[in-house]
Design a protein around this motif. Structure first.
Motif, PDB file in Angstrom:
ATOM      1  N   VAL A 180       0.700  -1.157  -0.146  1.00 48.25           N
ATOM      2  CA  VAL A 180      -0.032   0.088  -0.048  1.00 48.25           C
ATOM      3  C   VAL A 180       0.843   1.210  -0.077  1.00 48.25           C
ATOM      4  O   VAL A 180       0.747   2.157  -0.724  1.00 48.25           O
ATOM      5  CB  VAL A 180      -1.108  -0.036   1.364  1.00 48.25           C
ATOM      6  N   ALA A 195      -4.378   3.155  -6.718  1.00 49.12           N
ATOM      7  CA  ALA A 195      -4.569   3.466  -5.220  1.00 49.12           C
ATOM      8  C   ALA A 195      -5.574   4.131  -4.777  1.00 49.12           C
ATOM      9  O   ALA A 195      -6.044   4.204  -3.589  1.00 49.12           O
ATOM     10  CB  ALA A 195      -3.156   4.167  -4.837  1.00 49.12           C
ATOM     11  N   VAL A 203      -5.998  -3.204  -3.087  1.00 49.30           N
ATOM     12  CA  VAL A 203      -5.787  -2.152  -2.045  1.00 49.30           C
ATOM     13  C   VAL A 203      -6.506  -2.248  -0.910  1.00 49.30           C
ATOM     14  O   VAL A 203      -6.173  -2.103   0.388  1.00 49.30           O
ATOM     15  CB  VAL A 203      -6.142  -0.972  -2.670  1.00 49.30           C
ATOM     16  N   CYS A 207      -5.035  -2.741   3.071  1.00 48.47           N
ATOM     17  CA  CYS A 207      -5.683  -1.867   3.772  1.00 48.47           C
ATOM     18  C   CYS A 207      -6.216  -2.612   5.060  1.00 48.47           C
ATOM     19  O   CYS A 207      -5.864  -2.262   6.435  1.00 48.47           O
ATOM     20  CB  CYS A 207      -6.783  -1.044   3.630  1.00 48.47           C
TER      21      CYS A 207
END
Length: 231
Positions: A180, A195, A203, A207
């Motif tokens: 990330v 992103a 992503v 996260c």
């Protein structure tokens, strides 16, 4: 080289452009190493597709392909790649246990950190079964036990805490967080676009694994892709 298209017609057009380029530059594509993969849309699978040809040679359709070390399958699941990394971890751990059996504990821990905590492309794992993921976690724990000659049923969290080594989940979190960070800090416009999309499966998983905030919500966008691999 990889050609990606949402239709057979588009893929054939891309192939024809490559053929024209190869002819003008006196190049020849290796048909034996060029293969086709069809990604399904959701639960749909396409058994019969029109042939794809390069220089009048029909390309072979495959159900799995290793691209840059990562295993790809038509259903876009990562079980095959997890199994590949699990076997590689087993080989490395057995090699260390055999060759460095008489080394001190500190040396073995250093070797384990260097050779057994780097999971290639693990930050890209997003769709997998719990069975495959658990098998890899168990292999990681057993590798540490074998190298340090610990009891088979000793506490995994306890042995890693005592040795000061990251457990399986900590290693995965660090690699997902690293992905990330590198994607968000990249100057590449394509990576910045990825992103910035919270519906990107990689992503979102990274996260969640790294503990970063990520807005909830389900996004369903299923597209059928045709993948062509040309060396």
């Amino acid at each position: 080289m990889v050609l990606l298209s949402a239709s057979i017609c588009g893929l054939r057009r891309l192939v024809s452009i490559c053929e024209e380029y190869a002819t003008s530059h006196e190049l020849v594509y290796n048909v034996d190493k060029s293969q086709v993969m069809v990604f399904g849309a959701g639960s749909k699978r396409y058994e019969n597709i029109p042939p794809i040809k390069i220089n009048n040679n029909t390309l072979q359709r495959v159900l799995k392909f290793k691209y840059l070390g990562h295993m790809l399958t038509p259903d876009l699941k990562d079980d095959e790649d997890i199994e590949r990394e699990r076997r590689a971890l087993s080989v490395r751990a057995n090699m260390l246990a055999r060759r460095f059996a008489r080394c001190t504990r500190d040396v073995k821990i250093t070797l384990f950190r260097a050779y057994c905590t780097s999971f290639y492309t693990c930050s890209l794992w997003a769709r997998y079964t719990q069975k495959a993921y658990s098998a890899f976690r168990i292999q990681y724990n057993n590798a540490f036990r074998v190298l340090l000659r610990l009891p088979r049923f000793c506490s995994a969290s306890g042995m890693f805490a005592e040795a000061g080594v990251d457990c399986f989940y900590a290693s995965m979190r660090k690699r997902c967080a690293s992905l990330v960070r590198r994607v968000r800090e990249s100057g590449n416009s394509i990576l910045n676009m990825i992103a910035g999309r919270l519906d990107c499966i990689y992503v979102r998983r990274s996260c969640a694994m790294s503990g970063e905030w990520c807005r909830t919500g389900r996004f369903k966008r299923i597209v059928s892709f045709y993948f062509l691999f040309v060396p």
